[in-house]
Design a protein around this motif. Structure first.
Motif, PDB file in Angstrom:
ATOM      1  N   GLY A 162       8.846  53.106  20.311  1.00  0.00           N
ATOM      2  CA  GLY A 162       7.706  53.924  19.929  1.00  0.00           C
ATOM      3  C   GLY A 162       7.884  54.733  18.665  1.00  0.00           C
ATOM      4  N   ARG A 163       9.097  54.820  18.149  1.00  0.00           N
ATOM      5  CA  ARG A 163       9.301  55.539  16.900  1.00  0.00           C
ATOM      6  C   ARG A 163       8.544  54.848  15.765  1.00  0.00           C
ATOM      7  NH1 ARG A 163      15.216  55.221  15.717  1.00  0.00           N
ATOM      8  NH2 ARG A 163      15.165  53.521  17.242  1.00  0.00           N
ATOM      9  N   LEU A 164       8.071  55.645  14.824  1.00  0.00           N
ATOM     10  CA  LEU A 164       7.362  55.097  13.673  1.00  0.00           C
ATOM     11  C   LEU A 164       7.917  55.726  12.403  1.00  0.00           C
ATOM     12  CD1 LEU A 164       3.605  54.365  13.264  1.00  0.00           C
ATOM     13  CD2 LEU A 164       4.790  55.674  11.500  1.00  0.00           C
ATOM     14  N   TYR A 165       8.276  54.899  11.442  1.00  0.00           N
ATOM     15  CA  TYR A 165       8.762  55.360  10.146  1.00  0.00           C
ATOM     16  C   TYR A 165       7.739  54.978   9.086  1.00  0.00           C
ATOM     17  CZ  TYR A 165      13.265  55.853  12.505  1.00  0.00           C
ATOM     18  OH  TYR A 165      14.263  56.216  13.372  1.00  0.00           O
ATOM     19  N   ARG A 166       7.346  55.952   8.287  1.00  0.00           N
ATOM     20  CA  ARG A 166       6.386  55.713   7.204  1.00  0.00           C
ATOM     21  C   ARG A 166       7.130  55.851   5.880  1.00  0.00           C
ATOM     22  NH1 ARG A 166       0.852  55.723   6.871  1.00  0.00           N
ATOM     23  NH2 ARG A 166      -0.080  56.412   4.905  1.00  0.00           N
ATOM     24  N   VAL A 167       7.164  54.784   5.116  1.00  0.00           N
ATOM     25  CA  VAL A 167       7.920  54.772   3.871  1.00  0.00           C
ATOM     26  C   VAL A 167       7.026  54.324   2.730  1.00  0.00           C
ATOM     27  CG1 VAL A 167      10.047  54.238   5.130  1.00  0.00           C
ATOM     28  CG2 VAL A 167       8.718  52.374   4.137  1.00  0.00           C
ATOM     29  N   TRP A 168       7.493  54.585   1.515  1.00  0.00           N
ATOM     30  CA  TRP A 168       6.741  54.205   0.319  1.00  0.00           C
ATOM     31  C   TRP A 168       7.378  53.019  -0.389  1.00  0.00           C
ATOM     32  CZ3 TRP A 168       2.123  56.223   0.330  1.00  0.00           C
ATOM     33  CH2 TRP A 168       1.920  57.437   1.006  1.00  0.00           C
ATOM     34  N   GLN A 169       8.285  52.359   0.301  1.00  0.00           N
ATOM     35  CA  GLN A 169       8.896  51.159  -0.246  1.00  0.00           C
ATOM     36  C   GLN A 169       7.935  49.985  -0.113  1.00  0.00           C
ATOM     37  OE1 GLN A 169      12.421  52.477   2.296  1.00  0.00           O
ATOM     38  NE2 GLN A 169      13.345  50.861   1.051  1.00  0.00           N
ATOM     39  N   PRO A 170       7.853  49.119  -1.110  1.00  0.00           N
ATOM     40  CA  PRO A 170       6.946  47.967  -1.023  1.00  0.00           C
ATOM     41  C   PRO A 170       7.310  47.064   0.138  1.00  0.00           C
ATOM     42  CG  PRO A 170       7.761  48.269  -3.275  1.00  0.00           C
ATOM     43  CD  PRO A 170       8.573  49.177  -2.393  1.00  0.00           C
ATOM     44  N   MET A 171       6.302  46.446   0.723  1.00  0.00           N
ATOM     45  CA  MET A 171       6.531  45.520   1.827  1.00  0.00           C
ATOM     46  C   MET A 171       7.513  44.422   1.435  1.00  0.00           C
ATOM     47  SD  MET A 171       5.549  44.521   4.990  1.00  0.00           S
ATOM     48  CE  MET A 171       3.865  44.999   5.382  1.00  0.00           C
ATOM     49  N   GLY A 172       7.394  43.897   0.220  1.00  0.00           N
ATOM     50  CA  GLY A 172       8.272  42.824  -0.221  1.00  0.00           C
ATOM     51  C   GLY A 172       9.732  43.243  -0.266  1.00  0.00           C
ATOM     52  N   GLU A 173       9.984  44.504  -0.627  1.00  0.00           N
ATOM     53  CA  GLU A 173      11.360  45.006  -0.684  1.00  0.00           C
ATOM     54  C   GLU A 173      11.982  45.036   0.706  1.00  0.00           C
ATOM     55  OE1 GLU A 173      13.312  49.343  -1.477  1.00  0.00           O
ATOM     56  OE2 GLU A 173      11.913  48.619  -3.005  1.00  0.00           O
ATOM     57  N   LEU A 174      11.183  45.402   1.710  1.00  0.00           N
ATOM     58  CA  LEU A 174      11.677  45.427   3.086  1.00  0.00           C
ATOM     59  C   LEU A 174      11.805  44.008   3.637  1.00  0.00           C
ATOM     60  CD1 LEU A 174       9.564  48.389   4.515  1.00  0.00           C
ATOM     61  CD2 LEU A 174      11.874  48.461   3.581  1.00  0.00           C
ATOM     62  N   GLU A 175      10.832  43.171   3.330  1.00  0.00           N
ATOM     63  CA  GLU A 175      10.848  41.798   3.828  1.00  0.00           C
ATOM     64  C   GLU A 175      12.101  41.055   3.372  1.00  0.00           C
ATOM     65  OE1 GLU A 175       7.906  37.879   3.967  1.00  0.00           O
ATOM     66  OE2 GLU A 175       7.468  39.562   2.612  1.00  0.00           O
ATOM     67  N   ALA A 176      12.566  41.364   2.164  1.00  0.00           N
ATOM     68  CA  ALA A 176      13.746  40.686   1.618  1.00  0.00           C
ATOM     69  C   ALA A 176      15.000  40.988   2.438  1.00  0.00           C
ATOM     70  CB  ALA A 176      13.957  41.100   0.165  1.00  0.00           C
ATOM     71  N   GLN A 177      15.001  42.087   3.222  1.00  0.00           N
ATOM     72  CA  GLN A 177      16.167  42.448   4.035  1.00  0.00           C
ATOM     73  C   GLN A 177      16.132  41.824   5.431  1.00  0.00           C
ATOM     74  OE1 GLN A 177      17.459  46.649   3.979  1.00  0.00           O
ATOM     75  NE2 GLN A 177      15.730  47.066   2.633  1.00  0.00           N
ATOM     76  N   LEU A 178      14.989  41.234   5.796  1.00  0.00           N
ATOM     77  CA  LEU A 178      14.822  40.729   7.159  1.00  0.00           C
ATOM     78  C   LEU A 178      15.343  39.301   7.297  1.00  0.00           C
ATOM     79  CD1 LEU A 178      11.195  42.052   7.765  1.00  0.00           C
ATOM     80  CD2 LEU A 178      13.342  43.103   8.527  1.00  0.00           C
ATOM     81  N   ASN A 179      15.725  38.946   8.515  1.00  0.00           N
ATOM     82  CA  ASN A 179      16.212  37.588   8.765  1.00  0.00           C
ATOM     83  C   ASN A 179      15.091  36.696   9.298  1.00  0.00           C
ATOM     84  OD1 ASN A 179      15.901  38.315  11.452  1.00  0.00           O
ATOM     85  ND2 ASN A 179      18.085  38.641  11.796  1.00  0.00           N
ATOM     86  N   GLU A 180      15.456  35.520   9.772  1.00  0.00           N
ATOM     87  CA  GLU A 180      14.473  34.526  10.201  1.00  0.00           C
ATOM     88  C   GLU A 180      13.781  34.880  11.512  1.00  0.00           C
ATOM     89  OE1 GLU A 180      18.555  33.476  11.684  1.00  0.00           O
ATOM     90  OE2 GLU A 180      17.668  34.062   9.765  1.00  0.00           O
ATOM     91  N   ASP A 181      14.154  35.987  12.139  1.00  0.00           N
ATOM     92  CA  ASP A 181      13.480  36.414  13.363  1.00  0.00           C
ATOM     93  C   ASP A 181      12.118  37.033  13.084  1.00  0.00           C
ATOM     94  OD1 ASP A 181      15.710  35.590  14.696  1.00  0.00           O
ATOM     95  OD2 ASP A 181      16.518  37.599  15.051  1.00  0.00           O
ATOM     96  N   PHE A 182      11.800  37.285  11.828  1.00  0.00           N
ATOM     97  CA  PHE A 182      10.550  37.953  11.467  1.00  0.00           C
ATOM     98  C   PHE A 182       9.582  36.971  10.819  1.00  0.00           C
ATOM     99  CE2 PHE A 182      13.414  41.367  12.190  1.00  0.00           C
ATOM    100  CZ  PHE A 182      12.627  42.416  12.645  1.00  0.00           C
ATOM    101  N   LEU A 183       8.299  37.183  11.119  1.00  0.00           N
ATOM    102  CA  LEU A 183       7.264  36.256  10.673  1.00  0.00           C
ATOM    103  C   LEU A 183       6.083  37.041  10.111  1.00  0.00           C
ATOM    104  CD1 LEU A 183       6.098  33.330  10.648  1.00  0.00           C
ATOM    105  CD2 LEU A 183       5.230  33.796  12.958  1.00  0.00           C
ATOM    106  N   LYS A 184       5.641  36.663   8.915  1.00  0.00           N
ATOM    107  CA  LYS A 184       4.450  37.280   8.335  1.00  0.00           C
ATOM    108  C   LYS A 184       3.234  36.556   8.910  1.00  0.00           C
ATOM    109  CE  LYS A 184       4.212  38.725   4.045  1.00  0.00           C
ATOM    110  NZ  LYS A 184       4.122  38.741   2.567  1.00  0.00           N
ATOM    111  N   VAL A 185       2.474  37.267   9.747  1.00  0.00           N
ATOM    112  CA  VAL A 185       1.333  36.636  10.421  1.00  0.00           C
ATOM    113  C   VAL A 185       0.030  36.825   9.646  1.00  0.00           C
ATOM    114  CG1 VAL A 185       2.388  36.803  12.706  1.00  0.00           C
ATOM    115  CG2 VAL A 185       0.934  38.669  11.880  1.00  0.00           C
TER     116      VAL A 185
END
Length: 243
Positions: A162-185
């Protein structure tokens, strides 16, 4: 190795140092008399390897400090130090490595570091997402992320608890750190596939009941990626079952 001790009692600080140096005279902890200064120091890289926290101080609660510390650096091992076992359940709900009753002994410290080593071995391959919230840097375990979404020119990271973090980093910058378990729907929405309960033709449903529409132009590739993920996960489980 960075070691922290947070205890407002000077005598008990000295007793801790004696027990620590009896085990290893070269270990030099950073000592704090209040949680605020400990947390300020924890925001500086590298993170603490292990933190010994007095669970009850006159104006602060060690469990609250531990929860905040876990947000700042989940890789820090937490050991609670107190005068009784009264708060043991709360301590372990904060994912503590160990719980020491004062006076701290050399054996207790030795056991704490042994548990730290075992903990590191078990999470060595557990990936994290690095984010910045204001002046604070956080490392979030990616398997605890439910989804990431764009919201009002910012990016929100919703955790499984339930925790929520609000950041000003671009989505693409965060997506680049994610592995194959994540999917852009869809545009501005990335989901941890482990938290998808059902994949449909036009939408997917998360474990909490949230329904997300799939991108119109990418429905087929999204469903195919999810099917591949499920197949790979089942294959891994079968392989583990054979060992």
């Amino acid at each position: 190795m960075r070691i922290a001790l947070c205890d407002d009692d000077r005598r008990e600080q000295e007793e801790f140092l004696l027990a620590l140096h009896e085990w290893d005279p070269d270990r030099m902890p950073e000592i704090f008399a209040e949680g605020r200064t400990l947390l300020d120091a924890a925001s500086v890289s590298p993170p603490f390897d292990i933190a010994f926290l007095d669970i009850y101080m006159p104006t602060e609660n060690g469990v609250d400090i531990a929860n905040r510390l876990r947000e700042l650096s989940p890789e820090t091992g937490i050991v609670f130090v107190t005068n009784s076992t009264e708060h043991a359940v709360a301590a372990f709900s904060a994912h503590a490595l160990h719980y020491l009753v004062k006076p701290v002994t050399t054996d207790g410290i030795r056991e704490s570091f042994r548990r730290l080593t075992l903990s590191r071995m078990s999470r060595r391959e557990r990936p994290v997402l690095h984010i910045c919230v204001g002046r604070d840097n956080y490392s979030l375990y990616t398997d605890e992320i439910r989804y990431i979404q764009s919201a009002n020119h910012a990016t929100e990271i919703v955790m499984t608890d339930g925790r929520l973090y609000r950041v000003w980093q671009p989505m693409g910058e965060l997506e680049a750190q994610l592995n194959e378990d994540f999917l852009k729907v869809q545009r501005g929405m990335i989901v941890n596939m482990d938290y998808i309960e059902q994949m449909g033709t036009d939408s997917c449903i998360l474990r909490d009941g949230t329904r997300l529409l799939l991108s119109r132009s990418g429905k087929a590739s999204i469903r195919r990626a999810y099917d591949n993920y499920v197949f790979s996960r089942l294959a891994r489980r079968r392989e583990q079952g054979r060992r």
